[in-house]
Every structure is written in structure tokens, then in C-alpha cells.
Design a protein around this motif. Structure first.
Motif, PDB file in Angstrom:
ATOM      1  N   SER A   1     -74.575 -21.007  -0.803  1.00 44.90           N
ATOM      2  CA  SER A   1     -74.765 -20.029  -1.875  1.00 44.90           C
ATOM      3  C   SER A   1     -73.501 -19.192  -2.009  1.00 44.90           C
TER       4      SER A   1
ATOM      5  N   TYR B   1     -71.931 -25.954  -9.072  1.00 49.00           N
ATOM      6  CA  TYR B   1     -70.697 -25.362  -9.609  1.00 49.00           C
ATOM      7  C   TYR B   1     -69.864 -26.492 -10.201  1.00 49.00           C
TER       8      TYR B   1
ATOM      9  N   SER C   1     -77.898 -23.839 -16.009  1.00 46.03           N
ATOM     10  CA  SER C   1     -78.239 -24.674 -17.173  1.00 46.03           C
ATOM     11  C   SER C   1     -79.726 -25.026 -17.185  1.00 46.03           C
TER      12      SER C   1
ATOM     13  N   LYS D   1     -79.255 -18.047 -11.501  1.00 46.49           N
ATOM     14  CA  LYS D   1     -79.034 -16.678 -11.966  1.00 46.49           C
ATOM     15  C   LYS D   1     -77.565 -16.503 -12.343  1.00 46.49           C
TER      16      LYS D   1
HETATM   17  C1  LIG Z   1     -67.753 -21.193 -12.040  1.00 49.24           C
HETATM   18  C2  LIG Z   1     -69.193 -21.540 -12.225  1.00 49.24           C
HETATM   19  C3  LIG Z   1     -69.557 -22.830 -12.536  1.00 49.24           C
HETATM   20  C4  LIG Z   1     -70.906 -23.166 -12.706  1.00 49.24           C
HETATM   21  N1  LIG Z   1     -71.229 -24.455 -13.009  1.00 49.24           N
HETATM   22  C5  LIG Z   1     -72.526 -24.756 -13.257  1.00 49.24           C
HETATM   23  C6  LIG Z   1     -72.882 -26.080 -13.647  1.00 49.24           C
HETATM   24  O1  LIG Z   1     -72.067 -26.990 -13.731  1.00 49.24           O
HETATM   25  N2  LIG Z   1     -74.187 -26.319 -13.933  1.00 49.24           N
HETATM   26  C7  LIG Z   1     -75.150 -25.336 -13.855  1.00 49.24           C
HETATM   27  O2  LIG Z   1     -76.309 -25.600 -14.145  1.00 49.24           O
HETATM   28  N3  LIG Z   1     -74.834 -24.076 -13.446  1.00 49.24           N
HETATM   29  C8  LIG Z   1     -73.550 -23.781 -13.141  1.00 49.24           C
HETATM   30  N4  LIG Z   1     -73.220 -22.517 -12.741  1.00 49.24           N
HETATM   31  C9  LIG Z   1     -74.293 -21.522 -12.528  1.00 49.24           C
HETATM   32  C10 LIG Z   1     -74.718 -21.425 -11.050  1.00 49.24           C
HETATM   33  O3  LIG Z   1     -75.127 -22.656 -10.556  1.00 49.24           O
HETATM   34  C11 LIG Z   1     -75.867 -20.418 -10.938  1.00 49.24           C
HETATM   35  O4  LIG Z   1     -75.410 -19.186 -11.364  1.00 49.24           O
HETATM   36  C12 LIG Z   1     -76.432 -20.332  -9.534  1.00 49.24           C
HETATM   37  O5  LIG Z   1     -77.631 -19.558  -9.559  1.00 49.24           O
HETATM   38  C13 LIG Z   1     -75.439 -19.701  -8.570  1.00 49.24           C
HETATM   39  O6  LIG Z   1     -75.951 -19.757  -7.264  1.00 49.24           O
HETATM   40  P1  LIG Z   1     -75.482 -18.806  -6.080  1.00 49.24           P
HETATM   41  O7  LIG Z   1     -75.810 -17.379  -6.512  1.00 49.24           O
HETATM   42  O8  LIG Z   1     -76.319 -19.228  -4.921  1.00 49.24           O
HETATM   43  O9  LIG Z   1     -74.021 -19.011  -5.864  1.00 49.24           O
HETATM   44  C14 LIG Z   1     -71.893 -22.158 -12.569  1.00 49.24           C
HETATM   45  C15 LIG Z   1     -71.517 -20.850 -12.247  1.00 49.24           C
HETATM   46  C16 LIG Z   1     -70.194 -20.534 -12.097  1.00 49.24           C
HETATM   47  C17 LIG Z   1     -69.829 -19.112 -11.748  1.00 49.24           C
END
Ligand SMILES: Cc1cc2nc3c(=O)[nH]c(=O)nc-3n(C[C@H](O)[C@H](O)[C@H](O)COP(=O)(O)O)c2cc1C
Length: 170
Positions: free
Chosen positions: A11, A58, A90, A124
Motif C-alpha cells: 500500500s 499503479y 478505476s 481511494k
Molecule cells: C500514479 C498512480 C497511478 C495509478 N494507476 C492506477 C491504475 O492503473 N488503475 C487503477 O484502477 N487505479 C490506479 N491508481 C489508483 C490507485 O490504485 C488507488 O488510489 C488505490 O486505492 C491506492 O492504494 P493505496 O492507498 O493502498 O496506495 C493510480 C494512482 C496513482 C497515484
């Protein structure tokens, strides 16, 4: 029947850690003993009868430390029941295309292990505390900040795990 289960997560900003916590609580409620840990803190999975591993998505992929966890323990993970999940923003608008793309985030994982169960959850987007680079990327995608996590979906998924994971031949 009490079983010892590991919930291991990666995370960057905490939202997947909280989803892993909810999975762990649901498994505990069902009578299991659960350790919920960051993948980077796990150095032995032998005490566990089953493993649940999850990562945020990501740029279309699991975080590298989550893939490294799977690579490092792949021999043992292939001998235990395994569930995996991916968290992506997404997924807040769930369509077949989005689900397929979120599922593809685990393609590399499937090279090493064969999970019995796979979960896809909405995440989120909270600009507060986010690195400038990450924020720029999210802005470019046109994402609107919000918390799309569906706690009842997470709980239902976790509650359904034991019968699937602990059924012989799975
Ligand atoms: C740089 C970046 C790239 C991301 N790429 C994707 C993606 O390819 N597909 C998706 O569904 N969400 C994507 N997200 C959203 C994250 O997966 C989502 O915010 C997730 O809840 C983050 O989890 P964490 O708080 O545990 O790090 C991205 C977010 C960031 C900041």
C-alpha cells in the motif's frame, strides 16, 4: 475450525492497507487466527495454512514489492490455498473492460502462482499527502478525488474465502 491465515498487502497511501484490515477482521470473525502485515515485513509464511495477498494498482500493475513477495514465496504459495486481490480507483465504475484491465494488473503474479480466488476492489483517491508526481498522473487521467471503497463487497468477498480455500482439491 481455527486456521492461521496471513493477509499480506502492499500500500502506498494506506487505502489497500485498510482493505486488507477489513479482510483480516472478516476472517477473524469467522474464527480464524489472522496476521495482517505489509508484504515487506513478511519473512516466513510457513506458519500459515492459507495466504491472502493484495496490492493497489499503479499504472496498470501491482506494486513491485507485492510482486516481489509472490516471487520470493512462490514455491510455498503454490502449496497453500491462496487468494489475491487488486485495488484500483478505476474500479469505482465497474464495467467488463475496467474489470479486465484491473484483473490484468495481476498478470505477472499469475506467472508465479495459481490463486484459487481473485478479488477486484475500488480504491481511494485522496490528493492530501500524495506525492506531486502521483497527483499529476491522477490529474491527467481526469480522476475526481473520492473514496470508492465498498466495505460490504470487501466483507462479502472475505467471508466467502474459507469454504473456497479450504475445500479439498481447490
Ligand atoms: C500514479 C498512480 C497511478 C495509478 N494507476 C492506477 C491504475 O492503473 N488503475 C487503477 O484502477 N487505479 C490506479 N491508481 C489508483 C490507485 O490504485 C488507488 O488510489 C488505490 O486505492 C491506492 O492504494 P493505496 O492507498 O493502498 O496506495 C493510480 C494512482 C496513482 C497515484
Amino acid at each position: 475450525m481455527t486456521r492461521k491465515i496471513l493477509v499480506a498487502y502492499a500500500s502506498r497511501y494506506g487505502s489497500t492497507r485498510e482493505i486488507a484490515g477489513a479482510v483480516a477482521r472478516a476472517l477473524e470473525k469467522a474464527g480464524n487466527i489472522v496476521d495482517c502485515m505489509n508484504v515487506m515485513d513478511v519473512d516466513d509464511i510457513t506458519p500459515y495454512e492459507a495466504v491472502v495477498a493484495g496490492s493497489p494498482i499503479y499504472m496498470g500493475k501491482w506494486l513491485v514489492e507485492a510482486v516481489d513477495f509472490v516471487k520470493k514465496f512462490c514455491v510455498e504459495l503454490n502449496e497453500k490455498p491462496l487468494a489475491v486481490f487488486a485495488v484500483g480507483y478505476s474500479m469505482k465504475e465497474e464495467t467488463d473492460v475496467i474489470r479486465r484491465s484491473a484483473s490484468a494488473s495481476m498478470s505477472e503474479v499469475r506467472i508465479y502462482v495459481r490463486p484459487q480466488v481473485e478479488g477486484l476492489f475500488a480504491g481511494k483517491f485522496d490528493p492530501e499527502g500524495m506525492s506531486r508526481a502521483d497527483l499529476e498522473i491522477m490529474k491527467m487521467t481526469g480522476a475526481v478525488p473520492g473514496d470508492a471503497r465498498d466495505w460490504s463487497k470487501v466483507a462479502r468477498w472475505a467471508e466467502a474465502l474459507p469454504p473456497i480455500l479450504f475445500t479439498p482439491d481447490n
